[in-house]
Write an enzyme that holds these catalytic residues in place. Structure first.
Site, PDB file in Angstrom:
ATOM      1  N   HIS A   1       0.328 -12.058   1.580  1.00 48.78           N
ATOM      2  CA  HIS A   1      -0.061 -11.417   0.603  1.00 48.78           C
ATOM      3  C   HIS A   1      -0.825 -11.527  -1.014  1.00 48.78           C
ATOM      4  O   HIS A   1       0.557 -12.129  -1.706  1.00 48.78           O
ATOM      5  CB  HIS A   1      -0.063  -9.968   0.659  1.00 48.78           C
ATOM      6  CG  HIS A   1      -0.511  -8.599   0.690  1.00 48.78           C
ATOM      7  ND1 HIS A   1      -0.055  -7.418   0.155  1.00 48.78           N
ATOM      8  CD2 HIS A   1      -1.647  -8.869   0.077  1.00 48.78           C
ATOM      9  CE1 HIS A   1      -1.384  -6.524   0.057  1.00 48.78           C
ATOM     10  NE2 HIS A   1      -2.580  -7.553  -0.535  1.00 48.78           N
TER      11      HIS A   1
ATOM     12  N   TYR B   1       0.383  -0.866  -0.135  1.00 47.74           N
ATOM     13  CA  TYR B   1       0.638  -0.063   0.330  1.00 47.74           C
ATOM     14  C   TYR B   1       0.889   0.956   0.395  1.00 47.74           C
ATOM     15  O   TYR B   1       1.561   1.744   0.910  1.00 47.74           O
ATOM     16  CB  TYR B   1      -1.604  -0.473   1.536  1.00 47.74           C
ATOM     17  CG  TYR B   1      -1.779  -0.595   1.056  1.00 47.74           C
ATOM     18  CD1 TYR B   1      -1.825  -1.711   0.581  1.00 47.74           C
ATOM     19  CD2 TYR B   1      -2.584  -1.506   2.718  1.00 47.74           C
ATOM     20  CE1 TYR B   1      -3.252  -2.995   0.526  1.00 47.74           C
ATOM     21  CE2 TYR B   1      -2.827  -2.429   2.684  1.00 47.74           C
ATOM     22  CZ  TYR B   1      -3.808  -3.236   1.628  1.00 47.74           C
ATOM     23  OH  TYR B   1      -4.721  -4.764   1.337  1.00 47.74           O
TER      24      TYR B   1
END
Length: 327
Positions: A140, A56
């Site tokens: 992830h 992010y």
């Protein structure tokens, strides 16, 4: 705000968690002051679970969340971050919008689901967060790296949990099949399922949620608005980060008619819907402003009448999914 325990980990998370992608400039810039105000408002509203990732904003989310929580009692909040992408310095210049973030492209992402990659990723995340430990480590998006994730990354996460480096382990993905495999074939504590258990789509109901419930594990739900369509259904609204198909737009518009006729915003029903299933422990809100945080909490607490849920079910809009108790 109510809390739920993640599986058998002993970790309690608040019903709403702050997802850290938006404050890191997802699609459009977010200033330092706006990000700080968003995090501080989340705290003031009772949110004590914060989810982030190196992906992010090329580490910006971790740095901003770490700064926003600096000085807060460490025992009072839970942090989850993710592993599988390492950040390497880059001199390419430009921005990172190719990957969805309006930030300078100072680094490049390198997939790494090796055992060494797990430890390195967590060490670097700790440095960006300014913390001495992370509560939850999530693999992830291992979609294209499944075998390495199961045979190298996951065993290392087990070792890290046994060593006390992390308190709980799991995986976060936008699909259900591999998450279900993690629940069945490994000893994960939790999975984060984004976009697959919402008012519009309940594919997680077939196998993932029953597997979690049968094994005493927990599910965190992200993407309850399906990237925008359930927040404000209208022509041009987005679904799964692209233009919403006409059929889904019609369904969302009908849902809004039903909920508003029953005195509730569609956003309230969308926020509360996942909690109808007992395996769901928390819902993430991807707020980018203080106002969006306050709205998310208000939607969680806004009563949705029993006849609204009954009407949605009667028209086949929620399938066979269990719905929350009427507020």
């Amino acid at each position: 705000m109510a809390r739920h325990t993640l599986g058998r980990s002993g970790i309690e998370v608040t019903e709403i968690g702050l997802g850290g992608a938006a404050v890191a400039g997802l699609y459009r810039p977010v200033s330092e002051s706006a990000a700080a105000e968003t995090i501080e408002t989340a705290w003031a509203e009772g949110i004590r679970y914060f989810d982030t990732a190196p992906h992010y904003g090329l580490g910006l989310s971790e740095r901003r969340i770490g700064a926003g929580l600096q000085g807060k009692p460490r025992a009072e909040y839970v942090i989850s971050t993710k592993v599988g992408r390492l950040l390497e310095p880059s001199a390419a210049g430009g921005d990172d919008l190719e990957h969805g973030f309006a930030v300078p492209a100072t680094h490049r992402r390198v997939w790494d689901f090796s055992a060494d990659g797990m430890r390195r990723s967590l060490e670097e995340s700790l440095a960006r967060l300014g913390l001495d430990h992370i509560d939850i480590a999530l693999l992830h998006d291992p979609d294209d790296h499944g075998e390495q994730a199961f045979h190298e990354a996951y065993p290392e996460l087990e070792r890290l949990r046994a060593e006390g480096v992390v308190r709980a382990i799991g995986a976060g993905m936008n699909q259900t099949a591999m998450l279900t495999r993690f629940l069945i074939d490994t000893d994960v504590d939790v999975v984060l399922c984004a976009g697959r258990y919402t008012l519009l789509e309940q594919s997680a109901l077939a196998e993932l949620l029953p597997a979690a419930l049968d094994r005493g594990k927990s599910v965190i739900v992200g993407g309850v608005f399906n990237s925008g369509l359930l927040a404000d259904p209208k022509p041009g609204a987005t679904y799964d980060y692209g233009a919403a198909p006409e059929e889904l737009l019609r369904r969302a518009l009908r849902m809004r008619e039903i909920t508003e006729a029953g005195g509730s915003p569609l956003r309230a029903a969308a926020m509360q819907f996942p909690f109808g299933h007992p395996a769901v422990a928390s819902v993430l809100t991807g707020a980018r402003s203080a106002a969006e945080v306050r709205d998310a909490v208000q939607m969680l607490n806004s009563p949705v009448a029993a006849d609204v849920w009954e009407k949605l079910r009667a028209e086949g809009l929620t399938g066979s999914a269990p719905v929350p108790e009427a507020g």
